[in-house]
Design a protein around this motif. Structure first.
Motif, short mmCIF file in Angstrom:
data_model
loop_
_atom_site.label_atom_id
_atom_site.label_comp_id
_atom_site.label_asym_id
_atom_site.label_seq_id
_atom_site.Cartn_x
_atom_site.Cartn_y
_atom_site.Cartn_z
N SER A 59 0.80 -1.20 0.00
CA SER A 59 0.00 0.00 0.00
C SER A 59 0.84 1.26 0.00
O SER A 59 0.33 2.36 0.17
N CYS A 69 -2.81 1.79 12.44
CA CYS A 69 -2.37 0.67 11.62
C CYS A 69 -2.65 -0.68 12.27
O CYS A 69 -2.64 -0.82 13.49
N LEU A 89 -8.18 -9.52 -1.14
CA LEU A 89 -7.19 -8.52 -0.75
C LEU A 89 -6.96 -7.52 -1.89
O LEU A 89 -6.81 -6.31 -1.66
N GLU A 92 -9.98 -5.16 -2.17
CA GLU A 92 -10.05 -4.22 -1.05
C GLU A 92 -8.78 -3.38 -0.89
O GLU A 92 -8.71 -2.52 -0.02
N ARG A 93 -7.77 -3.65 -1.74
CA ARG A 93 -6.49 -2.94 -1.67
C ARG A 93 -5.88 -3.04 -0.27
O ARG A 93 -5.45 -2.06 0.32
N VAL A 94 -5.82 -4.27 0.20
CA VAL A 94 -5.28 -4.56 1.53
C VAL A 94 -4.02 -5.40 1.38
O VAL A 94 -4.08 -6.50 0.83
N HIS A 121 2.38 -8.38 -1.52
CA HIS A 121 2.32 -8.83 -0.14
C HIS A 121 3.70 -9.24 0.35
O HIS A 121 4.60 -9.52 -0.45
N ILE A 234 -12.23 -7.19 7.13
CA ILE A 234 -11.71 -6.00 6.47
C ILE A 234 -12.73 -4.86 6.52
O ILE A 234 -12.40 -3.72 6.87
N LYS A 238 -12.03 -1.40 8.60
CA LYS A 238 -11.98 -0.13 7.85
C LYS A 238 -12.97 0.87 8.43
O LYS A 238 -12.67 2.06 8.56
N THR A 243 -5.96 1.25 9.18
CA THR A 243 -5.22 1.18 7.92
C THR A 243 -4.45 -0.13 7.92
O THR A 243 -3.68 -0.41 8.84
N PHE A 244 -4.65 -0.94 6.88
CA PHE A 244 -3.97 -2.22 6.80
C PHE A 244 -2.56 -2.05 6.23
O PHE A 244 -2.36 -1.33 5.25
#
Length: 264
Positions: A59, A69, A89, A92-94, A121, A234, A238, A243-244
């Motif tokens: 991210s 975080c 993921l 969800e943009r994680v 990742h 998630i 959120k 924030t992941f």
């Protein structure tokens, strides 16, 4: 040179003893070892002037001193459900951190290992065959950690810099060998105990109940109830303003130090 204590010394004096007590209480049967919290790692990195850029950070740059975080981590995969997890993921943009198991996992799903790395990742080490590292010989510890290092490097082109000892069991010997192999150890602050239930609602509930700032969530992408629980986890986190981040992002501007044990 000033006689005042450094920020590193203050941080360790206050935070490390508390973390060590927490580790002893939280991990049944685990020898007492000093641990470093994300807050301490960030303080040390700031004092050292480290940029702490997380390789393939997912991210991008996140300031966890300001942001709320939390790190989502998965153990003992990859497995058949991991691609579905990666789809979630990505949507969800994680970013997440995957502690991969060698035997019957890395060797069976190399394309999934490659995808985990390619999608940003953090790829990490969870030993080759999941023994309690505190119960085996030094040579066996070294083999259990080095073999996944080589297998992952062959697939992704990079050797992991993080490892998670099975069951969180570590001691001075494990730490010494981890340091030799360039591996920092990562424990956790919350687990849904998804190895004992397939109830996705319960897994989500347990995760949310334990989630806190600077937390490290432990899940397993190999159990039937876990991957279906992730979208709800998630979504709710959120909504709570989390924030992941990957584990290295959680520590930035500090960087993972080989041999150290990190735990919130």
């Amino acid at each position: 040179m000033s006689g005042k204590p450094s920020l590193r010394a203050i941080a360790r004096a206050v935070l490390v003893p508390l973390a060590a007590v927490s580790l002893t209480l939280g991990l049944t049967g685990c020898s007492s070892v000093d641990t470093v919290s994300p807050e301490t790692a960030r303080a040390e990195g700031a004092e050292a002037g480290s940029l702490g850029k997380a390789r393939r950070g997912g991210s991008g740059a996140v300031d966890c001193e300001k942001a709320k975080c939390i790190a989502l981590t998965f153990d003992a995969g990859p497995g058949p459900a991991t691609p579905r997890l990666l789809d979630t993921l990505k949507k969800e943009r994680v970013p997440a951190t995957f502690f991969l198991l060698g035997k019957r996992h890395i060797e069976r799903y190399p394309d999934t290992v490659r995808r985990i790395a390619d999608e940003g990742h953090e790829v990490a080490n969870h030993t080759w065959s999941h023994p309690r590292l505190t119960d085996v010989s030094d040579d066996r510890i070294r083999e259990e950690l080095d073999r996944p290092q080589r297998a992952i490097e062959k697939i992704t082109g990079h050797r992991p810099r993080l490892m998670r000892p099975p069951q969180g069991r570590t001691d001075e010997t494990v730490s010494k060998i981890s340091k030799e192999l360039g591996l920092a150890q990562v424990l956790w602050s919350v687990t849904a105990k998804d190895y004992e239930t397939n109830d996705s609602a319960l897994i989500e509930q347990r995760t949310l109940e334990g989630a806190d700032r600077d937390g490290i969530i432990l899940l397993h992408d190999i159990y039937p109830g876990t991957v279906p629980a992730v979208p709800g986890i998630i979504e709710q986190l959120k909504k709570q303003g989390f924030t992941f981040v990957t584990v290295p992002q959680l520590l930035a501007p500090g960087v993972p130090v080989p041999g150290e044990v990190y735990r919130p």
